[in-house]
Design an enzyme around this catalytic site. Structure first.
Site, mmCIF file in Angstrom:
data_model
loop_
_atom_site.group_PDB
_atom_site.id
_atom_site.type_symbol
_atom_site.label_atom_id
_atom_site.label_comp_id
_atom_site.label_asym_id
_atom_site.label_seq_id
_atom_site.Cartn_x
_atom_site.Cartn_y
_atom_site.Cartn_z
ATOM 1 N N GLY A 43 -13.148 7.875 3.507
ATOM 2 C CA GLY A 43 -11.867 8.494 3.863
ATOM 3 C C GLY A 43 -11.180 7.564 4.835
ATOM 4 N N ASP A 44 -9.869 7.477 4.819
ATOM 5 C CA ASP A 44 -9.193 6.406 5.547
ATOM 6 C C ASP A 44 -9.541 6.360 7.031
ATOM 7 O OD1 ASP A 44 -7.650 8.723 6.053
ATOM 8 O OD2 ASP A 44 -5.772 7.614 6.136
ATOM 9 N N THR A 45 -9.363 7.473 7.749
ATOM 10 C CA THR A 45 -9.656 7.446 9.186
ATOM 11 C C THR A 45 -11.159 7.381 9.452
ATOM 12 O OG1 THR A 45 -9.539 9.866 9.257
ATOM 13 C CG2 THR A 45 -7.538 8.648 9.837
ATOM 14 N N TYR A 103 -13.707 12.123 -4.279
ATOM 15 C CA TYR A 103 -12.891 11.168 -5.027
ATOM 16 C C TYR A 103 -13.787 10.195 -5.778
ATOM 17 C CZ TYR A 103 -13.557 7.756 -1.170
ATOM 18 O OH TYR A 103 -14.091 6.911 -0.215
ATOM 19 N N ARG A 244 0.374 -6.597 5.041
ATOM 20 C CA ARG A 244 0.980 -6.973 3.759
ATOM 21 C C ARG A 244 -0.058 -7.529 2.787
ATOM 22 N NH1 ARG A 244 6.076 -10.628 4.871
ATOM 23 N NH2 ARG A 244 4.481 -11.953 5.867
ATOM 24 N N ALA A 246 -2.731 -9.515 1.010
ATOM 25 C CA ALA A 246 -3.193 -10.900 1.109
ATOM 26 C C ALA A 246 -2.200 -11.807 1.812
ATOM 27 C CB ALA A 246 -3.490 -11.446 -0.285
ATOM 28 N N SER A 248 0.490 -12.752 5.071
ATOM 29 C CA SER A 248 0.346 -12.686 6.522
ATOM 30 C C SER A 248 0.811 -11.330 7.033
ATOM 31 C CB SER A 248 1.164 -13.795 7.180
ATOM 32 O OG SER A 248 2.533 -13.659 6.831
ATOM 33 N N ALA A 274 -9.671 -1.889 2.664
ATOM 34 C CA ALA A 274 -9.204 -3.159 3.237
ATOM 35 C C ALA A 274 -8.290 -2.904 4.428
ATOM 36 C CB ALA A 274 -8.494 -3.983 2.172
ATOM 37 N N ASP A 276 -8.009 -0.052 6.135
ATOM 38 C CA ASP A 276 -8.724 0.714 7.159
ATOM 39 C C ASP A 276 -9.568 -0.202 8.041
ATOM 40 O OD1 ASP A 276 -7.685 2.856 5.720
ATOM 41 O OD2 ASP A 276 -9.533 3.158 4.590
#
Length: 335
Positions: A43-45, A103, A244, A246, A248, A274, A276
Site C-alpha cells: 500500500g502506498d503509505t 490487489y 517524473r 525515469a 530528473s 518506485a 513510494d
C-alpha cells in the site's frame, strides 16, 4: 532550504523524530505466471513507512502506521509484518466485521504494472468513522511529522475524510509538520471536483509535497512545471518535490530550485512502489538535515533498486547503502 529538515548541534540530547503514516495496507497478490500467484502486503503509505523504518533505527526516526484492519488472519499477519519491519502500530483500529482490501499486480515486459483491486468493504475505509476514532485522530498531534497521500484521503468515507482534515489542521497548529504525496487515483473518487476540493484542503496544510507530475496533470491540468510550482506556492507549500519517473526530479524549496537526475536502470522488473520508495529516501535524508538535492539522490537510489525486484517491498538484503557523512543527525525539540 531548511523547509522541513531539523538539525541541531550533535552535543544536544534528543528524542527520535516521530512520524505517523496514515493510510491503507492491503493484501498483495503478485502474478508470477498465468496461474501462479505469491501473496504479501503493500500500500502506498505502508511502503513508504517500511522503507523509512529500514533506513533509520527507531532511536533516530520512529515510524508509526495509522490505519484500520479486520480481526482476521490476514490482518494479524500484516500487523506482524509491520512489527518485524520496525513500524509501530499503537494507533491501529480493529474493526471486527471488516477485512483488508486486496490487489493483484500484473506486469508487462517493460516492468510497467497494472493493478486490479478489491477494496470496497475494506476496514481502512472506516478508520476515522464514529467515536471509536476519536483517540486516533487526537493522537496525530503528538507526532513531529504526519505523512499521508491522495489515496489516504480517497479511500475514506466523506465523514471520515472531513474528520481527518480537521485533525490534520489541529495537529499542524500544535507544531506537527505535514507531508503529502499526491498519488491521484481517479477510480477512488466520485468525481474530479470532489478530488480537487480534498486536495486543495490538504495542500493548504502541507509543508512538504511529494508530487508525481502525471497525477497532478490529470487532476489539475497544469500546462507546465512553472504553473504547478506557482499553484503550490499559492497553497503555501514551502517544499515541493516533483517526481517524473525515469526523468530528473525538480525541487522548489524555500525559493531555491534543484534538478536531480534519476539513476539509470537497465533491468526494470516491476515499477511498483518506485514513487513510494523515492519518498522514503527523500524524507529520510531531509529529516537528518540533508539538503534537498542530496535527499533526491537518496530517493533515486532507493527507487532504482526497488524497480529491479518484484512487488512493493524488496528483500532487506537488497536495500542500498545510503550514507551522509557530512551531516550529524539531531531532532529539533517540539515546542
Amino acid at each position: 532550504m531548511n523547509a522541513i529538515s531539523r538539525q541541531q548541534p550533535q552535543s544536544v540530547s534528543h528524542k527520535p523524530v516521530t512520524v505517523a503514516m496514515v493510510g491503507e495496507c492491503m493484501i498483495e497478490m503478485r502474478a508470477e505466471s498465468a496461474s501462479d500467484f505469491s501473496q504479501t502486503f503493500g500500500g502506498d503509505t505502508l511502503n513508504t513507512a517500511v522503507y523509512l523504518a529500514r533506513l533509520n533505527p527507531a532511536a533516530r526516526i520512529a515510524v508509526e502506521y495509522v490505519t484500520a484492519i479486520g480481526a482476521d488472519s490476514f490482518s494479524d499477519a500484516m500487523r506482524q509484518l509491520w512489527c518485524d519491519e520496525g513500524v509501530g502500530n499503537r494507533h491501529v483500529r480493529v474493526i471486527k466485521d471488516a477485512l483488508p482490501g486486496l490487489y493483484v499486480i500484473q506486469t508487462d515486459t517493460r516492468g510497467e504494472r497494472r493493478f486490479v483491486y478489491w477494496r470496497g468493504q475494506a476496514a481502512a475505509r472506516r478508520m476515522f468513522d464514529g467515536p471509536e476514532a476519536d483517540a486516533m485522530l487526537q493522537a496525530l498531534a503528538d507526532y513531529d511529522y504526519l505523512y499521508l497521500s491522495g489515496i489516504s484521503l480517497a479511500i475514506l468515507t466523506p465523514d471520515g475524510r472531513e474528520r481527518l482534515l480537521q485533525a490534520v489542521a489541529q495537529a499542524r497548529e500544535s507544531g506537527t509538520r505535514i507531508v503529502f504525496d499526491n498519488n491521484f487515483r481517479p477510480h477512488l473518487w466520485p468525481d474530479a471536483n470532489a478530488a480537487r476540493q480534498a486536495y486543495s484542503d490538504i495542500l493548504r496544510l502541507t509543508d512538504l509535497a511529494l508530487i508525481t507530475w502525471e497525477d497532478d496533470e490529470a487532476l489539475f491540468a497544469y500546462p507546465d512545471v512553472e504553473a504547478l510550482f506557482s499553484a503550490y506556492a499559492n497553497f503555501g507549500v514551502d517544499e515541493v518535490v516533483l517526481k517524473r519517473g525515469a526523468a530528473s526530479c525538480l525541487i522548489n524549496c524555500a525559493g531555491q530550485r534543484f534538478e536531480v537526475p534519476a539513476e539509470a536502470v537497465r533491468n526494470i522488473v516491476d515499477t511498483t512502489a518506485a514513487g513510494d520508495s523515492f519518498s522514503a529516501g527523500y524524507l529520510s535524508c531531509r529529516l537528518q538535515g540533508g539538503a534537498p538535492d542530496l535527499a533526491a539522490q537518496w530517493g533515486h537510489r532507493l527507487a532504482a533498486q526497488v524497480v529491479q525486484h518484484r512487488g512493493a517491498l524488496i528483500p532487506v538484503a537488497a536495500m542500498p547503502s545510503l550514507d551522509m557523512p557530512s551531516f550529524s543527525f539531531a531532532a529539533e525539540a517540539r515546542n
